[in-house]
Design an enzyme around this catalytic site. Structure first.
Site, mmCIF file in Angstrom:
data_model
loop_
_atom_site.group_PDB
_atom_site.id
_atom_site.type_symbol
_atom_site.label_atom_id
_atom_site.label_comp_id
_atom_site.label_asym_id
_atom_site.label_seq_id
_atom_site.Cartn_x
_atom_site.Cartn_y
_atom_site.Cartn_z
ATOM 1 N N MET A 149 0.321 -5.710 1.492
ATOM 2 C CA MET A 149 1.725 -5.536 1.846
ATOM 3 C C MET A 149 2.212 -6.800 2.584
ATOM 4 O O MET A 149 1.641 -7.853 2.462
ATOM 5 C CB MET A 149 1.916 -4.282 2.725
ATOM 6 N N CYS A 150 3.238 -6.657 3.379
ATOM 7 C CA CYS A 150 3.836 -7.816 4.024
ATOM 8 C C CYS A 150 4.297 -7.380 5.413
ATOM 9 O O CYS A 150 4.160 -6.233 5.795
ATOM 10 C CB CYS A 150 5.045 -8.300 3.235
ATOM 11 N N GLU A 151 4.821 -8.339 6.140
ATOM 12 C CA GLU A 151 5.460 -7.977 7.413
ATOM 13 C C GLU A 151 6.838 -8.626 7.483
ATOM 14 O O GLU A 151 7.051 -9.744 7.014
ATOM 15 C CB GLU A 151 4.592 -8.376 8.608
#
Lengths: 254, 254
Positions: A1-3
């Site tokens: 995923m990402c932030e």
């Protein structure tokens, strides 16, 4: 995923402290090593720094951690690729123009079946679900408002109304801004904090760095930071609920 | 007025040496102190660094002078404001999307009567004649080719055909790129040089810095630099004629 990382402020403010924390998660304290980017608005203008390299190793990211670029709206992202290869064209945030404004967008999550979302003339450049969803949102905005609404809040309300359907396609945590408003939509994880007088000391979670905001601000400053996970360990962040949209302007929740 | 800098290369190449020279002209050896910007293409992606401060004093510009960002197409600009105030929204280069590509544009000059040029849906964000002319060009491209031409050279040929009319409005020196092609149009001042094996030593005109390209390149590298005025003092630059368009791709004049 990402932030994700966003900022909304009522006076031009730098994001060095928060970005320093986020940068660590781009390959050191976190796995988000597939590129990073940050967009700074100044008035109607925007400058977007992007790099397909890990933020933790990026000299450009180091500069942004250290060099105060003053802005009233910021959208930043560190990437762990899922849809679309590692490359600049798939690196967030994405910026497009609509109605004579620059719109900047970053997404954390993953969408299934996004390919059929109509994008009109807002063609996708890269290969990500994220950019496709951005182009879909811009197209939907333009369909709803062929000319810009007099009250731009109506555009953001419309954007917020479109998010639950995107969330149905997977995970859709969102930051989107026109440089004036900043909309956050939480699908799974998003937190925010508004700092105002009396300011105190904040300690980063990801490295041994603190800041005394009382020395950096005036009494009138209002600054909201939005992040996937809290960036500081000694402050109370608001946790957003799944399906919740929150609009900010000049640092204030709307 | 302003100064332009562009690069087209057949392998990812940094522009540190040339940008170092240009940067000096942004407030030190030249009067172009009203902002600067540089766009780097990597594949279909582009990252645009901009700052409304003088390049000579900008920490971000210093980083770009020193830190090799590899790219095959670059468009850069230092600004001396005439039309439109000093601010990020009026800082070149400007980037827009068309046909699923990022188009980046920078202009040196001044246009009269530009306000009546049609821009269609390509609304202008800032107040400059330059951005207005860019939006006009994109709109004219879209009118000519409602879908992207199979051979993108046709789009650049069409762009080049529109430049003489813009030159009639004043001074119109232009760089425009989609990351693959780079078009230069000369109204008053524009120079270029193609470097290829055997490479030699180049000396900057604006500061006491030299580089031995033989140590930085391979035998197959072809790199063209386009600049308002020659950036080096010991090489033979091609001077463009007024009204001349020159297209580049992968470092080679087309």
């Amino acid at each position: 995923m990402c932030e994700l990382l966003g900022m909304s402020a009522n006076v031009p403010t730098d994001i060095c402290f928060s970005f320093k924390g986020l940068r660590e998660r781009g390959g050191k304290t976190g796995p988000h090593k597939d590129g990073w980017g940050v967009a700074f608005y100044q008035g109607k203008g925007v400058s977007t720094f992007k790099d397909a390299n890990p933020s933790y190793q990026s000299e450009i990211a180091r500069l942004i951690s250290d060099y105060p670029i003053k802005s009233t709206a910021v959208v930043a992202h560190i990437r762990q690729a899922n849809s679309g290869g590692v490359g600049l064209e798939n690196t967030h945030p994405f910026t497009r123009t609509l109605w004579g404004r620059y719109w900047t967008y970053a997404h954390n999550g993953q969408l299934q079946g996004f390919e059929t979302l109509p994008v009109g003339q807002h063609y996708v450049v890269g290969q990500t679900d994220s950019e496709h969803a951005f182009c879909y949102l811009l197209n939907a905005l333009e369909q709803q408002f062929p000319v810009a609404p007099l009250d731009m809040k109506l555009a953001f309300d419309h954007l917020a109304s479109l998010c639950p359907a995107l969330q149905q396609l997977g995970v859709f945590n969102l930051l989107i801004s026109d440089g004036d408003y900043l909309l956050a939509y939480c699908s799974t994880k998003l937190h925010w904090i508004t700092r105002r007088a009396p300011f105190g000391v904040a300690l980063l979670s990801d490295m041994d760095v603190d800041i005394d905001f009382a020395k950096e601000t005036t009494e009138k400053d209002v600054v909201t930071i939005i992040a996937t996970l809290p960036l500081t360990c000694n402050e109370q962040w608001q946790e957003m609920r799944s399906g919740q949209a929150q609009l900010f302007r000049a640092g204030e929740p709307q």
